[in-house]
Enzyme design. Structure first.
Site, PDB file in Angstrom:
ATOM      1  CD  GLU A   1       4.592  17.154 -23.003  1.00  0.00           C
ATOM      2  OE1 GLU A   1       4.122  18.102 -22.346  1.00  0.00           O
ATOM      3  OE2 GLU A   1       3.894  16.200 -23.395  1.00  0.00           O
TER       4      GLU A   1
ATOM      5  CE  LYS B   1       3.669  17.180 -14.554  1.00  0.00           C
ATOM      6  NZ  LYS B   1       3.730  15.994 -15.407  1.00  0.00           N
TER       7      LYS B   1
ATOM      8  CG  HIS C   1      -1.230  16.716 -23.850  1.00  0.00           C
ATOM      9  ND1 HIS C   1      -0.457  17.859 -23.910  1.00  0.00           N
ATOM     10  CD2 HIS C   1      -0.389  15.720 -23.456  1.00  0.00           C
ATOM     11  CE1 HIS C   1       0.788  17.556 -23.531  1.00  0.00           C
ATOM     12  NE2 HIS C   1       0.851  16.278 -23.257  1.00  0.00           N
TER      13      HIS C   1
ATOM     14  CG  HIS D   1      -3.823  12.308 -25.415  1.00  0.00           C
ATOM     15  ND1 HIS D   1      -4.280  12.847 -24.231  1.00  0.00           N
ATOM     16  CD2 HIS D   1      -2.534  11.945 -25.188  1.00  0.00           C
ATOM     17  CE1 HIS D   1      -3.311  12.814 -23.332  1.00  0.00           C
ATOM     18  NE2 HIS D   1      -2.241  12.276 -23.888  1.00  0.00           N
TER      19      HIS D   1
ATOM     20  NE  ARG E   1      -1.104  16.903 -12.458  1.00  0.00           N
ATOM     21  CZ  ARG E   1      -0.386  16.115 -11.660  1.00  0.00           C
ATOM     22  NH1 ARG E   1      -0.579  16.136 -10.364  1.00  0.00           N
ATOM     23  NH2 ARG E   1       0.539  15.323 -12.152  1.00  0.00           N
TER      24      ARG E   1
ATOM     25  CD  GLU F   1      -5.682  15.869 -14.649  1.00  0.00           C
ATOM     26  OE1 GLU F   1      -5.390  14.706 -14.399  1.00  0.00           O
ATOM     27  OE2 GLU F   1      -5.528  16.386 -15.756  1.00  0.00           O
TER      28      GLU F   1
ATOM     29  NE  ARG G   1      -3.986  -2.099   2.110  1.00  0.00           N
ATOM     30  CZ  ARG G   1      -3.841  -3.112   2.968  1.00  0.00           C
ATOM     31  NH1 ARG G   1      -2.916  -3.066   3.894  1.00  0.00           N
ATOM     32  NH2 ARG G   1      -4.649  -4.147   2.905  1.00  0.00           N
TER      33      ARG G   1
ATOM     34  CG  ASN H   1      -4.351  17.466 -20.015  1.00  0.00           C
ATOM     35  OD1 ASN H   1      -3.352  16.749 -19.958  1.00  0.00           O
ATOM     36  ND2 ASN H   1      -5.389  17.313 -19.222  1.00  0.00           N
TER      37      ASN H   1
ATOM     38  CG  HIS I   1       3.212  11.943 -25.701  1.00  0.00           C
ATOM     39  ND1 HIS I   1       1.839  11.974 -25.637  1.00  0.00           N
ATOM     40  CD2 HIS I   1       3.652  12.877 -24.811  1.00  0.00           C
ATOM     41  CE1 HIS I   1       1.456  12.874 -24.736  1.00  0.00           C
ATOM     42  NE2 HIS I   1       2.535  13.436 -24.214  1.00  0.00           N
TER      43      HIS I   1
ATOM     44  CE  LYS J   1      -2.432  13.689 -14.117  1.00  0.00           C
ATOM     45  NZ  LYS J   1      -2.984  14.002 -15.456  1.00  0.00           N
TER      46      LYS J   1
END
Lengths: 379, 379
Positions: free
Chosen positions: A196, A237, A258, A262, A251, A247, A132, A255, A277, A154
């Site tokens: 980025e 960031k 993106h 994506h 946040r 998020e 955990r 994106n 990417h 993330k």
């Protein structure tokens, strides 16, 4: 290797703090940091470390990292996975978790992710769920992972239903970004990561974008400009992550580019031979600005300036530059709408009123997107 | 079914709040609560729910739960798994996560765990990681899960290296403990769950233990005593969890009886025909008190009183009562020491100075445990 004691005073070292309360950590940026990584990681106080890496990166750096950790008295084990996006799978998660448990990593010990975004996301997720939650350290080895995925907590794997759909928010205890590792990175990957970097300027820092326009050659060549670009990206960031760790709001600005990006990745079947990417993000950034201009929100000259800079470094900016094509307008729109029900209604985009002036724009009508894309595809 | 509006004012309803700040939630305890579960779950504000259940529980309650959720306008889907501990696996995690994603559960939606501890742990873990966290509701259907696993946010699966070694802390948004569901529970499972009820008295509440001694027959028969026993157990667990959500200190007290108990489960190969968790805990509770008395920490009369009560309800208390035997002293000691290196040194136990006076005891010498166990095994 220089002795750790000497190299700990690395004159080029830039420290970027991520002030997240009890989850606060530092991002260290500089050339040659991997030589002293053992001492820096050992300073976190663990007795054991499990290094997670891939078959490309492992042979280059894992032996030295292992030796420098063992020199600090840590018990070290290693898990090596195949390179590539397919490694972000349930099967790899099981493999890494079981290997970490087999290595008797306890809550006070560490998982060390040595690699690009795939390894960082996977190892970070395994660290989040073994017992955990055990601590982990990111040692990102690509420009993309140094400026993006290694920062912010993330973590995750892909599902058949989409990328990164299974994961956890789990902050690293330390990020060590050795910018010298990027010297051997293929130019295509360096460019992709650079998309980025540019993004941070476009979101809310026109000065940084201007700095990029003036200094990008130094970033690619590996001068002090590279360290500064990585550090500034991490600062940007980190500032967003500190405002909105999980998020629920701001946040989403990260994106920018993106939604389009994506969709293009999806329509090229995540085939890195066609599009990686960062290339999707480059086209996406340009499209976000062109769409903003189309909607009358942004001066066309700003959209032009974005495109000129991305092209200057060798990045694509138009839908027509997607190798093999990107399909029909309907296919693009479908890929952009996460949920079919959204199609008839409104979508949320990250748009801009100018360079450094991005914002979250809910309620964009699908018809407006369709008209814009129709013009872009035929352009 | 009575209309929801009427049954929402259930006179037997006991609400136990778990005040965990932004992760605060209520545990609802009472007879017949499943009839109004749809309205209570819908009040959390989701648009969709994915019910996770097993092949034993599903046929009994899933149709009614689905209907009552749909009556509130929720889109409902269902995932049914095989019953039993083997379901807490990586493979089931993948199956549940993908099913939840296929059901288009978004961050605002819900996973509903309908079943015992296996389903609650697995569904809770899936909820923790799908989209990096969606909300979930526990509808525990066994006494054990109502008084223990559904409360406190520990979720997870088993690894080949041990039980619950992969998971997350993820608090539910609501727990609905319908005590009427226990009417059809086999007596062996009722007894096993009751061992955890008794545990709360033994940890720090001598008055509750005395109440158990006086009222256990009502708990088993399903009178208001059962609701009170479940509610008081949840209150006790919630108080510990609020003090120490992530188990860095006090929460270890909840492991009273579990060091011995887990070892016995391991030595009986987790074969529920020989020993179920609660039976291991019952023996473990008795052994913890007998060991405390052996060490001169606890009055022998208190250890005797623990044993008398557990025997009265039909629970085992001695090593000799493990069907098929529990192996040698060395095997037991091995199973108790998580790490072989601990063997020569000291172990941590939860011991007691008397009923309701438990404490964390680090530094117990393996030799003392060996001498104690040698006496117990030959007893």
């Amino acid at each position: 290797m220089t002795p750790a004691s000497a190299r700990m005073d690395n004159p080029s070292l830039i420290t970027v703090p991520v002030p997240l309360g009890e989850r606060a950590y530092d991002i260290l940026v500089g050339r040659g940091l991997i030589d002293t990584a053992g001492a820096r990681i050992a300073a976190l106080g663990a007795r054991a470390a499990a290094i997670v890496t891939d078959e490309h990166v492992g042979p280059l750096y894992a032996a030295a990292l292992t030796a420098s950790l063992e020199a600090q008295g840590l018990r070290v084990s290693m898990i090596t996975l195949p390179p590539g996006e397919a490694t972000k799978s349930y099967a790899s998660l099981e493999r890494v978790c079981d290997a970490v448990l087999a290595a008797r990593i306890e809550r006070g010990d560490l998982v060390v992710a040595l690699g690009g975004g795939v390894i960082g996301d996977l190892a970070g997720f395994a660290a989040a769920v073994v017992r955990r939650g055990v601590r982990f350290v990111q040692v990102p080895t690509t420009l993309l992972s140094q400026v993006d995925s290694s920062v912010g907590g993330k973590t995750g794997i892909n599902s058949r239903y989409g990328k990164n759909l299974v994961g956890a928010f789990h902050q690293p205890s330390l990020v060590i970004a050795d910018t010298a590792l990027l010297d051997t990175l293929p130019i295509r990957e360096r460019r992709a990561g650079y998309a980025e970097v540019v993004k941070y300027g476009l979101i809310d820092d026109e000065r940084f974008f201007a700095w990029c326009e003036a200094n990008w050659q130094g970033v690619f060549a590996g001068g002090p400009e590279r360290d500064e670009a990585v550090a500034q990206s991490c600062r940007a960031k980190a500032a967003v992550v500190v405002r909105d760790e999980h998020e629920t709001g701001d946040r989403a600005l990260l994106n920018l580019g993106h939604t389009f990006g994506h969709a293009l990745e999806k329509l090229t079947a995540y085939d890195s031979r066609r599009l990686v990417h960062g290339e999707g993000v480059a086209i996406g950034l340009s499209q976000a600005f062109r769409f903003s201009a189309f909607l009358g929100l942004c001066p066309p000259a700003d959209a032009e300036r974005v495109e000129v800079h991305l092209n200057a470094v060798g990045l694509p900016t138009r839908l027509s530059q997607v190798p093999g094509g990107c399909g029909t307008v309907d296919a693009l729109l479908d890929a952009m709408a996460q949920d079919k029900k959204v199609k008839g209604g409104a979508l949320t985009f990250i748009l801009a009123r100018g360079i450094g002036r991005s914002f979250i724009a809910p309620g964009i009508e699908a018809d407006q997107v369709r008209t814009f894309l129709t013009g872009e595809i035929s352009a």
